[in-house]
Design a protein around this motif. Structure first.
Motif, PDB file in Angstrom:
ATOM      1  N   ASP A   1     -49.888-131.874 -38.542  1.00 37.16           N
ATOM      2  CA  ASP A   1     -48.925-133.095 -38.454  1.00 37.16           C
ATOM      3  C   ASP A   1     -49.884-134.155 -38.226  1.00 37.16           C
ATOM      4  O   ASP A   1     -49.084-135.460 -38.671  1.00 37.16           O
ATOM      5  CB  ASP A   1     -47.821-132.809 -37.590  1.00 37.16           C
ATOM      6  CG  ASP A   1     -46.797-131.682 -37.914  1.00 37.16           C
ATOM      7  OD1 ASP A   1     -46.743-131.449 -39.102  1.00 37.16           O
ATOM      8  OD2 ASP A   1     -46.126-131.237 -36.891  1.00 37.16           O
ATOM      9  N   THR A   2     -50.717-134.234 -37.381  1.00 35.84           N
ATOM     10  CA  THR A   2     -51.635-135.309 -36.995  1.00 35.84           C
ATOM     11  C   THR A   2     -52.982-135.598 -37.777  1.00 35.84           C
ATOM     12  O   THR A   2     -53.938-136.355 -37.228  1.00 35.84           O
ATOM     13  CB  THR A   2     -51.421-135.348 -35.447  1.00 35.84           C
ATOM     14  OG1 THR A   2     -52.256-134.194 -34.978  1.00 35.84           O
ATOM     15  CG2 THR A   2     -50.142-135.624 -34.839  1.00 35.84           C
ATOM     16  N   VAL A   3     -53.520-134.475 -38.154  1.00 36.29           N
ATOM     17  CA  VAL A   3     -54.868-134.141 -38.706  1.00 36.29           C
ATOM     18  C   VAL A   3     -54.952-133.935 -40.239  1.00 36.29           C
ATOM     19  O   VAL A   3     -54.068-133.140 -40.450  1.00 36.29           O
ATOM     20  CB  VAL A   3     -55.646-133.311 -38.118  1.00 36.29           C
ATOM     21  CG1 VAL A   3     -57.036-133.304 -38.446  1.00 36.29           C
ATOM     22  CG2 VAL A   3     -55.741-133.699 -36.515  1.00 36.29           C
ATOM     23  N   SER A   4     -55.735-134.708 -41.001  1.00 36.47           N
ATOM     24  CA  SER A   4     -56.161-134.201 -42.266  1.00 36.47           C
ATOM     25  C   SER A   4     -57.637-134.393 -42.567  1.00 36.47           C
ATOM     26  O   SER A   4     -58.090-134.975 -42.326  1.00 36.47           O
ATOM     27  CB  SER A   4     -55.391-135.363 -43.157  1.00 36.47           C
ATOM     28  OG  SER A   4     -55.673-134.834 -44.637  1.00 36.47           O
ATOM     29  N   THR A   5     -57.833-133.036 -42.713  1.00 36.76           N
ATOM     30  CA  THR A   5     -59.573-132.834 -43.040  1.00 36.76           C
ATOM     31  C   THR A   5     -59.690-132.703 -44.364  1.00 36.76           C
ATOM     32  O   THR A   5     -59.383-132.027 -45.119  1.00 36.76           O
ATOM     33  CB  THR A   5     -59.764-131.580 -41.996  1.00 36.76           C
ATOM     34  OG1 THR A   5     -59.236-131.847 -40.732  1.00 36.76           O
ATOM     35  CG2 THR A   5     -61.334-131.373 -42.040  1.00 36.76           C
ATOM     36  N   ASP A   6     -61.014-133.150 -44.836  1.00 37.22           N
ATOM     37  CA  ASP A   6     -61.614-132.888 -45.849  1.00 37.22           C
ATOM     38  C   ASP A   6     -62.943-132.393 -45.894  1.00 37.22           C
ATOM     39  O   ASP A   6     -63.414-132.002 -44.903  1.00 37.22           O
ATOM     40  CB  ASP A   6     -61.477-134.171 -47.145  1.00 37.22           C
ATOM     41  CG  ASP A   6     -62.346-135.313 -46.681  1.00 37.22           C
ATOM     42  OD1 ASP A   6     -63.001-135.136 -45.687  1.00 37.22           O
ATOM     43  OD2 ASP A   6     -62.242-136.510 -47.250  1.00 37.22           O
ATOM     44  N   LEU A   7     -63.664-132.639 -46.944  1.00 41.82           N
ATOM     45  CA  LEU A   7     -65.285-131.882 -46.933  1.00 41.82           C
ATOM     46  C   LEU A   7     -65.954-132.987 -46.160  1.00 41.82           C
ATOM     47  O   LEU A   7     -67.153-132.688 -45.889  1.00 41.82           O
ATOM     48  CB  LEU A   7     -65.635-131.671 -48.326  1.00 41.82           C
ATOM     49  CG  LEU A   7     -65.088-130.576 -49.053  1.00 41.82           C
ATOM     50  CD1 LEU A   7     -65.712-130.420 -50.223  1.00 41.82           C
ATOM     51  CD2 LEU A   7     -65.040-129.286 -48.060  1.00 41.82           C
ATOM     52  N   TRP A   8     -65.623-134.026 -46.054  1.00 47.76           N
ATOM     53  CA  TRP A   8     -66.498-135.317 -45.595  1.00 47.76           C
ATOM     54  C   TRP A   8     -66.178-135.935 -44.345  1.00 47.76           C
ATOM     55  O   TRP A   8     -67.055-136.544 -43.836  1.00 47.76           O
ATOM     56  CB  TRP A   8     -66.404-136.451 -46.761  1.00 47.76           C
ATOM     57  CG  TRP A   8     -66.537-135.800 -47.956  1.00 47.76           C
ATOM     58  CD1 TRP A   8     -65.588-135.479 -49.026  1.00 47.76           C
ATOM     59  CD2 TRP A   8     -67.986-135.215 -48.695  1.00 47.76           C
ATOM     60  NE1 TRP A   8     -66.301-134.764 -50.069  1.00 47.76           N
ATOM     61  CE2 TRP A   8     -67.644-134.877 -49.984  1.00 47.76           C
ATOM     62  CE3 TRP A   8     -69.162-135.251 -48.032  1.00 47.76           C
ATOM     63  CZ2 TRP A   8     -68.554-134.347 -50.692  1.00 47.76           C
ATOM     64  CZ3 TRP A   8     -70.035-134.559 -49.199  1.00 47.76           C
ATOM     65  CH2 TRP A   8     -69.845-134.351 -50.462  1.00 47.76           C
ATOM     66  N   GLY A   9     -64.790-135.623 -43.962  1.00 46.45           N
ATOM     67  CA  GLY A   9     -64.452-136.219 -42.639  1.00 46.45           C
ATOM     68  C   GLY A   9     -63.059-136.059 -42.117  1.00 46.45           C
ATOM     69  O   GLY A   9     -62.529-134.893 -42.905  1.00 46.45           O
ATOM     70  N   ARG A  10     -62.697-136.600 -41.072  1.00 48.99           N
ATOM     71  CA  ARG A  10     -61.347-135.954 -40.471  1.00 48.99           C
ATOM     72  C   ARG A  10     -60.446-137.430 -40.439  1.00 48.99           C
ATOM     73  O   ARG A  10     -60.838-138.136 -39.878  1.00 48.99           O
ATOM     74  CB  ARG A  10     -61.549-135.181 -39.067  1.00 48.99           C
ATOM     75  CG  ARG A  10     -60.486-134.896 -38.352  1.00 48.99           C
ATOM     76  CD  ARG A  10     -60.933-134.421 -37.133  1.00 48.99           C
ATOM     77  NE  ARG A  10     -59.857-133.902 -36.205  1.00 48.99           N
ATOM     78  CZ  ARG A  10     -59.490-132.989 -35.649  1.00 48.99           C
ATOM     79  NH1 ARG A  10     -60.248-131.877 -36.153  1.00 48.99           N
ATOM     80  NH2 ARG A  10     -58.466-132.828 -34.850  1.00 48.99           N
ATOM     81  N   TRP A  11     -59.283-137.230 -40.724  1.00 50.05           N
ATOM     82  CA  TRP A  11     -58.386-138.365 -40.635  1.00 50.05           C
ATOM     83  C   TRP A  11     -57.428-137.952 -39.721  1.00 50.05           C
ATOM     84  O   TRP A  11     -56.800-136.873 -39.551  1.00 50.05           O
ATOM     85  CB  TRP A  11     -57.826-138.643 -41.882  1.00 50.05           C
ATOM     86  CG  TRP A  11     -58.615-139.179 -42.825  1.00 50.05           C
ATOM     87  CD1 TRP A  11     -59.265-138.612 -43.819  1.00 50.05           C
ATOM     88  CD2 TRP A  11     -58.903-140.628 -43.071  1.00 50.05           C
ATOM     89  NE1 TRP A  11     -60.062-139.295 -44.601  1.00 50.05           N
ATOM     90  CE2 TRP A  11     -59.906-140.570 -44.045  1.00 50.05           C
ATOM     91  CE3 TRP A  11     -58.546-141.904 -42.481  1.00 50.05           C
ATOM     92  CZ2 TRP A  11     -60.368-141.926 -44.608  1.00 50.05           C
ATOM     93  CZ3 TRP A  11     -58.981-142.891 -42.986  1.00 50.05           C
ATOM     94  CH2 TRP A  11     -59.980-142.907 -44.011  1.00 50.05           C
ATOM     95  N   ASP A  12     -57.355-138.639 -38.545  1.00 48.13           N
ATOM     96  CA  ASP A  12     -56.435-138.608 -37.155  1.00 48.13           C
ATOM     97  C   ASP A  12     -55.118-139.637 -37.201  1.00 48.13           C
ATOM     98  O   ASP A  12     -55.623-140.996 -37.411  1.00 48.13           O
ATOM     99  CB  ASP A  12     -56.939-138.523 -35.895  1.00 48.13           C
ATOM    100  CG  ASP A  12     -58.146-137.490 -35.672  1.00 48.13           C
ATOM    101  OD1 ASP A  12     -57.755-136.316 -35.872  1.00 48.13           O
ATOM    102  OD2 ASP A  12     -59.202-137.677 -35.456  1.00 48.13           O
TER     103      ASP A  12
END
Length: 158
Positions: free
Chosen positions: A31-42
């Motif tokens: 719900d509060t985090v989205s992660t890809d291969l390059w970084g993390r979005w909080d």
């Protein structure tokens, strides 16, 4: 001619799926985090903020990143080789080189998604795999189908 158009459309679709899976930020989502291969979005204060991937084993992460990029490169290269072989390959010959390049792309995306599955987020209780992860596995299936098609396909002799 219709089969040729279908193969080209499937190949371009596969390339787009590979690029989206590699670039987009949804391999692991909560719900509060989205992660890809390059970084993390909080998600903090109703805004998304980018941070580096700190808690991931670097050797696995770099392997996943490298094989994902290589899958894109080999799939694009295979398309160019296929178009070139359409004009240069003698009639009745197989598209072997294109099939091998596509098979390498298939193996690269399989390695990336498999390592991501086995080594990252295995202890996480919250969240799940996002659409980029699913697209990576779908593109694996498409690249495998294309590789087999190219290895079996012969240039029409008429």
């Amino acid at each position: 001619m219709l089969m040729l158009a279908g193969i080209v459309v499937l190949h371009i679709t596969t390339i787009i799926l590979l690029l989206v899976a590699t670039i987009d930020n949804a391999w692991w989502i909560t719900d509060t985090v989205s992660t890809d291969l390059w970084g993390r979005w909080d998600l903090t204060n109703s805004g998304w903020h980018y941070t580096n991937l700190k808690n991931y084993p670097e050797e696995y992460l770099q392997t996943i990143q490298a094989t994902s990029v290589l899958a894109c490169v080999f799939a694009i290269l295979a398309l160019f080789v296929f178009v070139a072989q359409l004009f240069t390959l003698p009639k009745g010959q197989r598209f072997t080189f294109t099939g091998i390049l596509q098979l390498i792309a298939c193996l690269c995306v399989m390695i990336a998604a498999s390592i991501y599955t086995a080594e990252l987020h295995k202890d996480d209780k919250e969240g799940g795999y996002g659409h980029s992860y699913v697209l990576a596995w779908i593109s694996f299936v498409f690249t495998l189908i294309l590789a087999i098609t190219y290895l079996v396909l012969r240039k029409k002799s008429d």
